[in-house]
Design a protein around this motif. Structure first.
Motif, mmCIF file in Angstrom:
data_model
loop_
_atom_site.group_PDB
_atom_site.id
_atom_site.type_symbol
_atom_site.label_atom_id
_atom_site.label_comp_id
_atom_site.label_asym_id
_atom_site.label_seq_id
_atom_site.Cartn_x
_atom_site.Cartn_y
_atom_site.Cartn_z
ATOM 1 N N GLU A 123 43.259 33.169 28.759
ATOM 2 C CA GLU A 123 43.173 32.400 30.002
ATOM 3 C C GLU A 123 43.093 33.309 31.238
ATOM 4 O OE1 GLU A 123 45.703 33.070 28.270
ATOM 5 O OE2 GLU A 123 47.545 33.146 29.437
ATOM 6 N N ARG A 124 43.030 34.622 31.004
ATOM 7 C CA ARG A 124 42.998 35.511 32.182
ATOM 8 C C ARG A 124 42.046 36.698 32.046
ATOM 9 N NH1 ARG A 124 47.392 38.442 35.686
ATOM 10 N NH2 ARG A 124 46.255 38.232 37.638
ATOM 11 N N ALA A 125 41.928 37.256 30.845
ATOM 12 C CA ALA A 125 41.160 38.503 30.698
ATOM 13 C C ALA A 125 39.718 38.216 30.275
ATOM 14 C CB ALA A 125 41.841 39.389 29.658
ATOM 15 N N LEU A 131 38.331 42.342 33.127
ATOM 16 C CA LEU A 131 38.655 41.921 34.494
ATOM 17 C C LEU A 131 39.591 40.719 34.392
ATOM 18 C CD1 LEU A 131 35.368 42.708 34.431
ATOM 19 C CD2 LEU A 131 35.639 42.212 36.844
ATOM 20 N N HIS A 132 40.415 40.551 35.410
ATOM 21 C CA HIS A 132 41.264 39.367 35.468
ATOM 22 C C HIS A 132 40.600 38.294 36.314
ATOM 23 C CE1 HIS A 132 45.434 41.335 34.618
ATOM 24 N NE2 HIS A 132 44.867 40.881 33.520
ATOM 25 N N TYR A 133 40.707 37.058 35.858
ATOM 26 C CA TYR A 133 40.386 35.942 36.733
ATOM 27 C C TYR A 133 41.472 34.896 36.542
ATOM 28 C CZ TYR A 133 37.970 32.785 39.710
ATOM 29 O OH TYR A 133 37.666 31.970 40.776
ATOM 30 N N PRO A 171 42.400 37.406 39.724
ATOM 31 C CA PRO A 171 43.180 38.630 39.913
ATOM 32 C C PRO A 171 44.293 38.381 40.946
ATOM 33 C CG PRO A 171 41.186 38.738 41.223
ATOM 34 C CD PRO A 171 41.172 37.394 40.510
ATOM 35 N N SER A 172 45.173 39.344 41.107
ATOM 36 C CA SER A 172 46.139 39.235 42.214
ATOM 37 C C SER A 172 45.549 39.829 43.478
ATOM 38 C CB SER A 172 47.422 40.000 41.894
ATOM 39 O OG SER A 172 48.121 39.376 40.869
ATOM 40 N N TYR A 173 44.652 40.809 43.316
ATOM 41 C CA TYR A 173 44.117 41.548 44.469
ATOM 42 C C TYR A 173 42.597 41.390 44.470
ATOM 43 C CZ TYR A 173 48.788 43.374 44.045
ATOM 44 O OH TYR A 173 50.148 43.467 43.942
ATOM 45 N N PRO A 188 45.458 55.985 36.907
ATOM 46 C CA PRO A 188 46.485 55.240 36.181
ATOM 47 C C PRO A 188 46.952 54.031 36.976
ATOM 48 C CG PRO A 188 46.967 57.583 36.146
ATOM 49 C CD PRO A 188 45.836 57.394 37.108
ATOM 50 N N ASP A 189 47.074 52.924 36.291
ATOM 51 C CA ASP A 189 47.633 51.722 36.888
ATOM 52 C C ASP A 189 49.110 51.971 37.184
ATOM 53 O OD1 ASP A 189 46.893 48.519 36.894
ATOM 54 O OD2 ASP A 189 49.040 48.901 36.577
ATOM 55 N N MET A 190 49.599 51.238 38.186
ATOM 56 C CA MET A 190 51.006 51.329 38.562
ATOM 57 C C MET A 190 51.937 51.033 37.377
ATOM 58 S SD MET A 190 52.344 49.055 41.640
ATOM 59 C CE MET A 190 53.993 49.140 42.217
ATOM 60 N N LYS A 191 51.446 50.255 36.422
ATOM 61 C CA LYS A 191 52.301 49.857 35.301
ATOM 62 C C LYS A 191 52.400 50.945 34.218
ATOM 63 C CE LYS A 191 50.865 45.207 34.644
ATOM 64 N NZ LYS A 191 49.832 45.141 35.583
ATOM 65 N N TRP A 192 51.600 52.009 34.330
ATOM 66 C CA TRP A 192 51.651 53.058 33.295
ATOM 67 C C TRP A 192 52.384 54.281 33.826
ATOM 68 C CZ3 TRP A 192 47.397 56.910 31.564
ATOM 69 C CH2 TRP A 192 47.771 57.495 30.346
HETATM 70 N N1 GTA Z 1 47.725 52.666 40.780
HETATM 71 O O1 GTA Z 1 49.647 50.627 44.378
HETATM 72 C C1 GTA Z 1 49.155 50.505 43.261
HETATM 73 C C2 GTA Z 1 49.003 49.266 42.580
HETATM 74 N N2 GTA Z 1 49.319 47.968 42.900
HETATM 75 C C3 GTA Z 1 49.947 47.489 44.094
HETATM 76 C C4 GTA Z 1 48.928 47.176 41.870
HETATM 77 N N3 GTA Z 1 48.372 47.936 40.924
HETATM 78 C C5 GTA Z 1 48.400 49.232 41.327
HETATM 79 N N4 GTA Z 1 47.970 50.348 40.708
HETATM 80 C C6 GTA Z 1 48.125 51.530 41.345
HETATM 81 N N5 GTA Z 1 48.694 51.597 42.595
HETATM 82 O O2 GTA Z 1 47.341 46.032 36.927
HETATM 83 C C7 GTA Z 1 47.771 47.478 39.682
HETATM 84 C C8 GTA Z 1 48.581 46.385 39.009
HETATM 85 C C9 GTA Z 1 47.498 45.605 38.242
HETATM 86 C C10 GTA Z 1 46.240 45.894 39.025
HETATM 87 C C11 GTA Z 1 45.756 44.680 39.772
HETATM 88 O O3 GTA Z 1 46.541 46.882 39.988
HETATM 89 O O4 GTA Z 1 49.578 46.912 38.174
HETATM 90 P P1 GTA Z 1 45.132 42.203 39.196
HETATM 91 O O5 GTA Z 1 44.575 42.039 40.563
HETATM 92 O O6 GTA Z 1 44.383 41.605 38.089
HETATM 93 O O7 GTA Z 1 46.593 41.723 39.324
HETATM 94 O O8 GTA Z 1 45.287 43.739 38.847
HETATM 95 P P2 GTA Z 1 47.712 41.447 38.243
HETATM 96 O O9 GTA Z 1 47.357 41.963 36.931
HETATM 97 O O10 GTA Z 1 48.139 40.044 38.388
HETATM 98 O O11 GTA Z 1 48.868 42.259 38.890
HETATM 99 P P3 GTA Z 1 50.207 42.618 38.320
HETATM 100 O O12 GTA Z 1 50.952 43.147 39.483
HETATM 101 O O13 GTA Z 1 50.012 43.512 37.174
HETATM 102 O O14 GTA Z 1 50.910 41.258 37.806
HETATM 103 C C12 GTA Z 1 50.605 40.579 36.581
HETATM 104 C C13 GTA Z 1 51.834 40.139 35.861
HETATM 105 O O15 GTA Z 1 52.257 41.256 35.077
HETATM 106 C C14 GTA Z 1 53.000 39.814 36.771
HETATM 107 O O16 GTA Z 1 53.040 38.477 37.164
HETATM 108 C C15 GTA Z 1 54.158 40.196 35.914
HETATM 109 O O17 GTA Z 1 54.546 39.132 35.080
HETATM 110 C C16 GTA Z 1 53.653 41.329 35.081
HETATM 111 N N6 GTA Z 1 54.021 42.626 35.645
HETATM 112 C C17 GTA Z 1 53.731 43.099 36.862
HETATM 113 N N7 GTA Z 1 54.221 44.333 37.038
HETATM 114 C C18 GTA Z 1 54.844 44.639 35.885
HETATM 115 C C19 GTA Z 1 55.551 45.773 35.452
HETATM 116 N N8 GTA Z 1 55.707 46.856 36.237
HETATM 117 N N9 GTA Z 1 56.060 45.753 34.223
HETATM 118 C C20 GTA Z 1 55.902 44.698 33.413
HETATM 119 N N10 GTA Z 1 55.230 43.588 33.769
HETATM 120 C C21 GTA Z 1 54.725 43.551 34.983
#
Ligand code: GTA
Length: 329
Positions: free
Chosen positions: A285-287, A259-261, A263-265, A196-200
């Motif tokens: 523009e990202r997915a 995939l994101h481009y 990505p953050s990580y 599960p992603d951190m957001k779920w």
């Molecule tokens: N299981 O420790 C983790 C972890 N971390 C640090 C990140 N992720 C993790 N998952 C687990 N454990 O979906 C997840 C992130 C993301 C994925 C990395 O890894 O939740 P990415 O490299 O493409 O980066 O994916 P992305 O999508 O930019 O990262 P992120 O953090 O989701 O940010 C995108 C935008 O979403 C943010 O700018 C913000 O506007 C929004 N956002 C971020 N977090 C939240 C949130 N909790 N709720 C709502 N919106 C959010």
């Protein structure tokens, strides 16, 4: 004495030795104070609202804990309703205060019982200046990155400035979140961990969000993918779909796999979200759909080193400054 982290989150994205972390989430006296999971927001002092999304019912807050110098980003989000919790919300335990009553129409302010009143809370602590930029509301600009722009502007920037990916190594080495793993294929070349992603919050499947993190190190993003990675990508698509069908009863036709481009990580990972869920980062523009990525590589093995890729950058993003310096925006 609390360990102070470098203000800048930058860390080389290649060839780094993962640091040690404990598997059970417990902490010891030597651990910095922020390693302990929070049990409440006692002592939290809000500095600023960084961003606010009334439509998503979420807010991004910058703050500190009294007595500590590290800064935090806190994300609060109201959770969706689910079939399981609705009976609690629609019960005598939900107190209603009338706002309007006119003939057959009524509006109320409801106070439901605690078990349906939860909010999703994400905390980045200590947060770095880069996190504050990432979560702040800003003007965005569309950048068209050619293959050469990637090699001349983006790649050197990433090597110096990317977000830490220690959390990724902790997952791959079963040091953190191992109890949350939904599926693992341990193969070093084509294997991955799906979790599960951190957001779920796992409370309901209609906002299902999982990520597949590849075991292989050194694939930073879409840009590094070539036909050589097709077995890995096919494996993620097939086994990821099967695992989600088995565990959550969601068929492949109800999944958005992408995939994101950028990505953050910068360690290759694939997002799996429920098709009905408007997850952040699913815009054009990202997915990039995994099925499209696979097909592009089948048609042209070095597609992603040549293709111009568009993405948005924010006003305070250092990469935008680099593109501006190069006269590309
Ligand atoms: N299981 O420790 C983790 C972890 N971390 C640090 C990140 N992720 C993790 N998952 C687990 N454990 O979906 C997840 C992130 C993301 C994925 C990395 O890894 O939740 P990415 O490299 O493409 O980066 O994916 P992305 O999508 O930019 O990262 P992120 O953090 O989701 O940010 C995108 C935008 O979403 C943010 O700018 C913000 O506007 C929004 N956002 C971020 N977090 C939240 C949130 N909790 N709720 C709502 N919106 C959010």
């Amino acid at each position: 004495m609390a360990e102070k982290r470098k203000a800048d989150d930058a860390e080389p994205i290649t060839a780094q030795e993962p640091k040690k972390a404990k598997s059970d989430g417990t902490t010891t006296q030597e651990d910095p104070h922020w390693a302990t999971p929070l049990s409440s927001f006692q002592g939290f002092e809000m500095i600023k609202i960084l961003n606010d999304h009334p439509k998503n019912k979420s807010v991004f807050v910058h703050g500190k804990f009294r007595g500590h110098e590290e800064e935090a980003v806190v994300i609060l989000e109201k959770t969706p309703f689910s079939e399981e919790t609705l009976p609690f919300a629609l019960s005598g335990e939900t107190k209603l205060k009338v706002g309007l009553k006119n003939d057959i129409y009524g509006n109320y302010h409801g106070t439901p019982p605690a078990q349906v009143n939860g909010i999703k809370v994400s905390v980045v602590y200590p947060a770095t200046p880069k996190h504050l930029v990432k979560y702040s509301q800003q003007q965005t600009y569309l950048v068209q990155e050619t293959g050469d722009d990637y090699r001349n502007i983006t790649l050197p920037f990433l090597q110096a400035e990317a977000f830490r990916i220690q959390w990724v190594y902790n997952i791959l080495e079963h040091k953190q979140e191992s109890e949350r793993i939904v599926f693992e294929d341990p193969d070093k070349e084509t294997g991955f961990i799906l979790l599960p992603d951190m957001k779920w919050d796992l409370k309901q499947v209609n906002d299902l969000y999982l990520i597949a993190i590849v075991h292989k190190h050194g694939i930073k993003s879409l840009r590094d993918l070539t036909a050589e990675h097709l077995p890995l990508l096919h494996n993620i698509l097939k086994k990821g779909q099967e695992a989600i069908q088995e565990k959550f009863s969601i068929p492949p036709c109800k999944l958005r796999i992408y995939l994101h481009y950028q990505p953050s990580y910068y360690h290759l990972h694939v997002h799996f979200t429920h098709l009905n869920f408007d997850a952040p980062g699913t815009g054009v523009e990202r997915a990039h759909l995994l099925s499209d990525v696979i097909e592009h590589l089948e048609i042209m093995p070095d597609y992603y080193s040549k293709k111009t890729l568009a993405f948005c950058l924010r006003e305070n993003d250092q990469l935008l400054a680099e593109f501006r310096k190069a006269g590309r925006v």
